[in-house]
Design a protein around this motif. Sequence first.
Motif, PDB file in Angstrom:
ATOM      1  N   PHE A  78       0.596  -1.186   0.162  1.00 20.55           N
ATOM      2  CA  PHE A  78       0.122   0.038  -0.171  1.00 20.55           C
ATOM      3  C   PHE A  78       0.879   1.371   0.090  1.00 20.55           C
ATOM      4  O   PHE A  78       0.444   2.123  -0.811  1.00 20.55           O
ATOM      5  N   TYR A  82       0.553   3.988  -2.864  1.00 23.40           N
ATOM      6  CA  TYR A  82       0.361   5.579  -2.250  1.00 23.40           C
ATOM      7  C   TYR A  82       1.745   6.445  -2.998  1.00 23.40           C
ATOM      8  O   TYR A  82       1.109   7.649  -3.347  1.00 23.40           O
ATOM      9  N   GLY A  96       1.774   3.530   4.657  1.00 21.28           N
ATOM     10  CA  GLY A  96       2.007   2.293   4.538  1.00 21.28           C
ATOM     11  C   GLY A  96       2.294   1.578   6.236  1.00 21.28           C
ATOM     12  O   GLY A  96       1.571   0.586   6.289  1.00 21.28           O
TER      13      GLY A  96
END
Length: 116
Positions: A78, A82, A96
């Motif tokens: 993630f 991002y 994260g």
Amino acid sequence: MEHHTYAWSIPLALGLFFGAYVGFLEHDGGASAGRSTIIGLIAAAVCYAVCYAIGRRQGSMITEAKTLAYAVTFGCAFGFLYGLSGASVFKASMMGLLLGAIMGICALYVFRTRAR
């Protein structure tokens, strides 16, 4: 040892989805189609390999190690996504870390309540 189709199909689906999304974000960020495709394929291969390895080893891992593996994998994935969306490295790292911690709490809950 039993062979289950989901042992490779779930990591493959996750890898393909992750790689496609990485390629999309990279191309949306201004990269050429070739570069974004290559980066997406590399991301898909890495995601598949990590998810497959965790899935194959999770039966022999203690609960806390499984939790940490899932949390770190999700948090890194993630945070990387991002960061590709244009956020700063610090902000992507913090997102994260935050979402990895949330995933860790959720994974620990699932592993502890569904212990065999």
